[in-house]
Enzyme design. Structure first.
Site, short mmCIF file in Angstrom:
data_model
loop_
_atom_site.label_atom_id
_atom_site.label_comp_id
_atom_site.label_asym_id
_atom_site.label_seq_id
_atom_site.Cartn_x
_atom_site.Cartn_y
_atom_site.Cartn_z
CG ASP A 9 -1.75 1.34 1.62
OD1 ASP A 9 -2.67 1.44 0.49
OD2 ASP A 9 -1.41 1.92 2.28
CE LYS A 41 -1.73 4.98 0.98
NZ LYS A 41 -1.74 4.65 2.52
#
Ligand code: HSE
Length: 437
Positions: free
Chosen positions: A215, A219
């Site tokens: 995750d 980003k």
């Protein structure tokens, strides 16, 4: 000016938050947008939860609040795409599959603006979506995709335009940060802290993406595109999670006045961007070391204006929704003057193994005279300057110690470790972590 009409596809935790903010702040938001902003359609397979949790009227949903079959939902979505009265679509479906990918591309092709919090989709398949938006002269808002409520995207796109970003380092995953903080402060194992994170509602039942660094990597890929104009895939970006950090590693971090953080790092140097995601021992003097719990933080270093730190909530219903609403207002207000082009640079990407950083290497060796000397000699042979060596912990027949190096590359460290391995004195694979000052 005409009403700015929005369709919401997916009304779960984040989508429900968007409806809530838009209805609670309606008057103020209309003033800020300079026109009325209205959610005209909501498509949700199972609206019952949103009706209960956010108090949304049944009539607001396509189908009047009843459960929809996939075919019914698709038919409502097609109506929305064909409806020239809808200006913008908010996608809060999630995932990276063809359904959500095609939805986003088709939203742009139908001449509607798109707002999405879907970092995985934008990082892995974003290029086609941004191209479709540019070709059709519509905008993609994705503030909520990177660190929820923190306005990092707008800061980069709108505020730092008079400067050059040299490096970015950040805590971009709240679940990992929550787990690490509890491990450090309460001396918990990774498994114990993960259970607490799940009970507190931070980690999903399947927390793989959060704890594996995936995750956070999504980003960082989005940030590197925006800041440095480079397209980096998940395969190219080496990312490592927090699963293997032990209590012993935590002790050694404490000993050098540092705290473990899952760090996303990218730095411009010459023709290259060096980047990666991995646990680092962050020294106490770096603000990031004091950012604990599920909080996110990003440190940006600029050529002219120096260091900047943004700290805030990286997840949560209202927190993420507030960024989506901000994107909606920005597009409603500046629609005609938006810069829709993402930068395309000539810089090349390299992983962190080629970048020089200080490291901590922890060794578990046979416990007999001369071993520390042998290990430090091999490290010196690779031209690595040692900053400090901890005292030996003598555990049954083993000696445990760690070495803090000055800036070196992982290649040098690995070469030293390979040589040390040939001496037959190691009880297990040495553990290596970078240090961030
Ligand atoms: N699950 C993420 C986190 C938020 O824990 O920070 C959404 O990317």
């Amino acid at each position: 000016m005409n009403t700015f009409n929005i369709a919401l596809i997916g009304c779960g935790t984040v989508g429900g938050g968007v409806v809530k903010i838009l209805s609670e702040m309606n008057h103020t938001l209309n003033e800020r947008a300079g026109r009325a902003v209205k959610i005209s359609r909501i498509v949700e397979l199972n609206p019952e939860n949103a009706i209960k949790r956010f108090g949304i009227q049944k009539e607001a949903f396509c189908g009047g609040g009843k459960k929809l079959t996939v075919d019914e939902a698709n038919s409502y979505i097609s109506d929305i795409l064909n409806d020239t009265g809808i200006d913008l679509v908010v996608e809060t479906v999630g995932g990276t599959g063809d359904f959500v990918f095609n939805l986003c591309v088709n939203v742009c092709k139908s001449g509607k603006h798109l707002v999405s919090a879907n970092k995985a989709l934008l990082a892995e398949r974003g290029k086609a979506i941004f191209n479709a938006a540019e070709e059709n002269n519509v905008s993609v808002g994705f503030e909520a995709a990177v660190c929820g409520a923190i306005p990092i995207i707008k800061t980069i796109r709108e505020s730092f335009t008079g400067d050059e970003i040299v490096s970015v380092s950040g805590i971009l995953n709240g679940t990992s940060n929550y787990i690490l903080s509890r491990m450090i402060d309460e001396n918990l194992s990774f498994e114990q802290a993960l259970t607490f994170a799940q009970e507190a509602g931070y980690a999903e039942a399947d927390p793989t993406l959060d704890i594996s660094g995936g995750d956070a990597a999504h980003k960082l890929i989005i940030l590197m595109k925006l800041i440095f104009g480079i397209d980096v895939t998940m395969e190219e970006l080496k990312y490592q999670g927090i699963q293997s950090i032990s209590k012993t590693d935590m002790d050694y971090a404490r000993e050098i006045n540092a705290r473990f953080k899952l760090i996303c790092f990218a730095r411009h140097d010459g023709d290259f961007i060096y980047g990666g995601v991995c646990p680092m021992m962050v020294k106490d003097e770096n603000v990031l070391s004091g950012v604990n719990g599920a909080t996110n933080a990003i440190r940006v270093i600029n050529k002219y204006s120096g260091k900047h730190i943004l700290i805030g909530a990286g997840a949560g219903s209202s927190e993420t929704a507030s960024s989506i609403v901000a994107d909606i207002l920005f597009i409603a207000r500046y629609n005609d003057r938006m810069n829709r082009t993402l930068p395309n640079g000539k810089l090349k990407f390299k992983g962190l193994k080629d970048y020089t950083l200080p490291y901590v290497i922890t060794f578990e060796t046979e416990d007999r005279p001369g071993i520390t000397g042998l290990v430090t000699t091999e490290i010196g042979r690779q031209n690595i300057n040692i900053y400090t060596v901890t005292h030996n912990r003598h555990v049954s027949d083993k000696a445990l110690f760690s070495i803090e190096t000055q800036a070196s590359t992982l290649k040098q460290i690995n070469a030293a470790i390979s040589e040390i391995k040939t001496k037959g004195i190691l009880k297990c694979e040495p553990v290596v972590y970078p240090i961030l000052y």
